[in-house]
Design a protein around this motif. Sequence first.
Motif, PDB file in Angstrom:
ATOM      1  N   SER A 193      43.163 -31.833  42.248  1.00 12.26           N
ATOM      2  CA  SER A 193      43.365 -31.573  40.818  1.00 12.26           C
ATOM      3  C   SER A 193      42.059 -31.590  40.045  1.00 12.26           C
ATOM      4  N   SER A 194      41.202 -32.559  40.322  1.00 16.85           N
ATOM      5  CA  SER A 194      39.945 -32.650  39.571  1.00 16.85           C
ATOM      6  C   SER A 194      39.034 -31.470  39.906  1.00 16.85           C
ATOM      7  N   SER A 195      39.028 -31.047  41.160  1.00 15.71           N
ATOM      8  CA  SER A 195      38.225 -29.889  41.552  1.00 15.71           C
ATOM      9  C   SER A 195      38.696 -28.635  40.816  1.00 15.71           C
ATOM     10  N   TRP A 196      40.013 -28.422  40.781  1.00 15.88           N
ATOM     11  CA  TRP A 196      40.549 -27.255  40.091  1.00 15.88           C
ATOM     12  C   TRP A 196      40.248 -27.313  38.601  1.00 15.88           C
ATOM     13  N   ARG A 197      40.379 -28.492  37.986  1.00 13.55           N
ATOM     14  CA  ARG A 197      40.129 -28.621  36.559  1.00 13.55           C
ATOM     15  C   ARG A 197      38.679 -28.252  36.234  1.00 13.55           C
ATOM     16  N   ARG A 198      37.735 -28.754  37.038  1.00 16.19           N
ATOM     17  CA  ARG A 198      36.326 -28.418  36.809  1.00 16.19           C
ATOM     18  C   ARG A 198      36.095 -26.921  36.958  1.00 16.19           C
ATOM     19  N   LEU A 199      36.680 -26.356  38.004  1.00 15.20           N
ATOM     20  CA  LEU A 199      36.486 -24.930  38.236  1.00 15.20           C
ATOM     21  C   LEU A 199      37.045 -24.109  37.085  1.00 15.20           C
ATOM     22  N   ARG A 200      38.210 -24.467  36.598  1.00 18.22           N
ATOM     23  CA  ARG A 200      38.829 -23.727  35.489  1.00 18.22           C
ATOM     24  C   ARG A 200      37.914 -23.712  34.275  1.00 18.22           C
ATOM     25  N   PHE A 201      37.391 -24.869  33.888  1.00 21.04           N
ATOM     26  CA  PHE A 201      36.505 -24.926  32.726  1.00 21.04           C
ATOM     27  C   PHE A 201      35.234 -24.111  32.949  1.00 21.04           C
ATOM     28  N   ARG A 202      34.703 -24.181  34.166  1.00 21.81           N
ATOM     29  CA  ARG A 202      33.470 -23.444  34.465  1.00 21.81           C
ATOM     30  C   ARG A 202      33.686 -21.940  34.447  1.00 21.81           C
ATOM     31  N   LEU A 203      34.844 -21.480  34.919  1.00 21.18           N
ATOM     32  CA  LEU A 203      35.125 -20.047  34.900  1.00 21.18           C
ATOM     33  C   LEU A 203      35.287 -19.542  33.472  1.00 21.18           C
ATOM     34  N   HIS A 204      35.950 -20.309  32.626  1.00 23.10           N
ATOM     35  CA  HIS A 204      36.045 -19.926  31.214  1.00 23.10           C
ATOM     36  C   HIS A 204      34.644 -19.771  30.624  1.00 23.10           C
ATOM     37  N   ALA A 205      33.763 -20.716  30.927  1.00 22.86           N
ATOM     38  CA  ALA A 205      32.408 -20.675  30.365  1.00 22.86           C
ATOM     39  C   ALA A 205      31.617 -19.493  30.914  1.00 22.86           C
ATOM     40  N   ALA A 206      31.728 -19.239  32.223  1.00 29.57           N
ATOM     41  CA  ALA A 206      30.986 -18.135  32.841  1.00 29.57           C
ATOM     42  C   ALA A 206      31.465 -16.791  32.316  1.00 29.57           C
ATOM     43  N   ASP A 249      42.085 -17.714  46.917  1.00 27.91           N
ATOM     44  CA  ASP A 249      42.146 -18.597  48.088  1.00 27.91           C
ATOM     45  C   ASP A 249      41.630 -19.996  47.758  1.00 27.91           C
ATOM     46  N   ARG A 250      40.599 -20.105  46.917  1.00 29.49           N
ATOM     47  CA  ARG A 250      40.112 -21.434  46.514  1.00 29.49           C
ATOM     48  C   ARG A 250      41.219 -22.164  45.744  1.00 29.49           C
ATOM     49  N   HIS A 251      41.854 -21.461  44.831  1.00 30.36           N
ATOM     50  CA  HIS A 251      42.963 -22.037  44.061  1.00 30.36           C
ATOM     51  C   HIS A 251      44.051 -22.544  45.012  1.00 30.36           C
ATOM     52  N   ASP A 252      44.386 -21.724  46.005  1.00 21.95           N
ATOM     53  CA  ASP A 252      45.415 -22.102  46.975  1.00 21.95           C
ATOM     54  C   ASP A 252      45.019 -23.364  47.731  1.00 21.95           C
ATOM     55  N   ARG A 253      43.764 -23.438  48.163  1.00 20.53           N
ATOM     56  CA  ARG A 253      43.324 -24.628  48.920  1.00 20.53           C
ATOM     57  C   ARG A 253      43.296 -25.860  48.016  1.00 20.53           C
ATOM     58  N   ASP A 254      42.936 -25.693  46.743  1.00 20.10           N
ATOM     59  CA  ASP A 254      42.968 -26.835  45.815  1.00 20.10           C
ATOM     60  C   ASP A 254      44.393 -27.352  45.657  1.00 20.10           C
ATOM     61  N   VAL A 255      45.368 -26.425  45.619  1.00 22.10           N
ATOM     62  CA  VAL A 255      46.767 -26.848  45.546  1.00 22.10           C
ATOM     63  C   VAL A 255      47.158 -27.590  46.818  1.00 22.10           C
ATOM     64  N   VAL A 256      46.904 -26.980  47.967  1.00 18.94           N
ATOM     65  CA  VAL A 256      47.334 -27.536  49.252  1.00 18.94           C
ATOM     66  C   VAL A 256      46.752 -28.924  49.481  1.00 18.94           C
ATOM     67  N   HIS A 257      45.500 -29.128  49.088  1.00 18.00           N
ATOM     68  CA  HIS A 257      44.830 -30.408  49.324  1.00 18.00           C
ATOM     69  C   HIS A 257      44.900 -31.357  48.125  1.00 18.00           C
ATOM     70  N   GLY A 258      45.669 -30.966  47.099  1.00 22.06           N
ATOM     71  CA  GLY A 258      45.846 -31.846  45.951  1.00 22.06           C
ATOM     72  C   GLY A 258      44.578 -32.122  45.178  1.00 22.06           C
ATOM     73  N   PHE A 316      49.160 -23.707  39.210  1.00 20.36           N
ATOM     74  CA  PHE A 316      48.696 -24.910  39.918  1.00 20.36           C
ATOM     75  C   PHE A 316      49.667 -26.068  39.695  1.00 20.36           C
ATOM     76  N   HIS A 317      50.046 -26.276  38.455  1.00 21.82           N
ATOM     77  CA  HIS A 317      50.943 -27.395  38.150  1.00 21.82           C
ATOM     78  C   HIS A 317      52.345 -27.154  38.701  1.00 21.82           C
ATOM     79  N   ASN A 318      52.845 -25.934  38.628  1.00 25.20           N
ATOM     80  CA  ASN A 318      54.146 -25.646  39.223  1.00 25.20           C
ATOM     81  C   ASN A 318      54.140 -25.944  40.719  1.00 25.20           C
ATOM     82  N   ARG A 319      53.079 -25.536  41.381  1.00 25.30           N
ATOM     83  CA  ARG A 319      53.035 -25.728  42.829  1.00 25.30           C
ATOM     84  C   ARG A 319      52.855 -27.191  43.211  1.00 25.30           C
ATOM     85  N   THR A 320      51.989 -27.900  42.504  1.00 24.67           N
ATOM     86  CA  THR A 320      51.788 -29.316  42.857  1.00 24.67           C
ATOM     87  C   THR A 320      53.025 -30.151  42.545  1.00 24.67           C
ATOM     88  N   GLU A 321      53.817 -29.702  41.576  1.00 22.95           N
ATOM     89  CA  GLU A 321      55.058 -30.416  41.242  1.00 22.95           C
ATOM     90  C   GLU A 321      56.265 -29.887  42.018  1.00 22.95           C
TER      91      GLU A 321
END
Length: 307
Positions: free
Chosen positions: A57-70, A46-55, A122-127
């Motif tokens: 991109s920077s929030s999603w990018r940060r989250l992606r890197f943080r999840l990889h690290a966690a 749902d967070r991913h979906d809201r990041d897409v809907v609200h555009g 994310f990129h497919n949906r935003t594009e």
Amino acid sequence: MPADKVAEYADGLCYTDLMAGFYLGAPDEVMQAIADYSAWFFVWDDRHDRDVVHGRSSSWRRLRFRLHAALDFPAEHLHHSDPLVAGLADSVGRLYSFLPGTWNARFARHFHAVIDAYDREFHNRTEGRVPGVEEYLALRRLTFAHWIWTDLLELSAGTELPDRARKHPAYRRAALLCQEFAAWYNDLCSLPKEIAGDEVHNLGISLITHEGLTLEEAVEELRRRVGECISGFLAAEKDVLLLADRLADGTVRGNETSAAVRACVGNMRNWFSSVYWFHHESGRYMVDSWDDRSTPPYVNNEAAGEK
């Protein structure tokens, strides 16, 4: 979710009930860890979906890197300021405590691929790009996390399967088919919501866009594919049970592996009934009762994750 939404909607979403139907026989602490991870997965989705809907991109990018690290260093992220990151660290830290490091490394490898697949979505949906059918099917195996849920079968059985069992073609086919059923049935039940939200990631939408099917024809094709997963699984299941018989060679290890394979394929079978039940009981798919058919009423539309 805000606290009031949790109180109103959480039980009706049936997330933990879903896992309880998937992993029968798991010890309580294992079942709890799997259920918590599953609930986290839905919140992340749902967070991913809201990041897409609200555009965002920077929030999603940060989250992606943080999840990889966690995922790689859960102990270092237990108190992260983003509850979603801390939640992943907590849940995978518990999942990592039950089986050997080789299983942990495999689970992490599989989930890193899932995070990256969410980035492609994310990129497919935003594009506004609808992937072709074959491209979508390959990506869906990752965004649905096919091999994560299959890995967790071993956790519920209490043992890491040796390669001769886990990589056996019959076992792999049965595992794939139970997951394909779940993913495609999810697409079928999500189709009204995702069409209303102008989404691009759904097998039905790919069939309409790239195969020229009408909505009715796409729904019928989804149902056909779902049915073939069931018949295909029933055939593969027989082969897995024959494999289990061969593994029971009279040694302690052989007999234990045989029993674990039987437990795993039994729970693969449980995926079918549990997925069907969940999609007709969970408030996540009851779009006809929502004010906005594209947005569940429990989703927080505020800028979560912007910190």
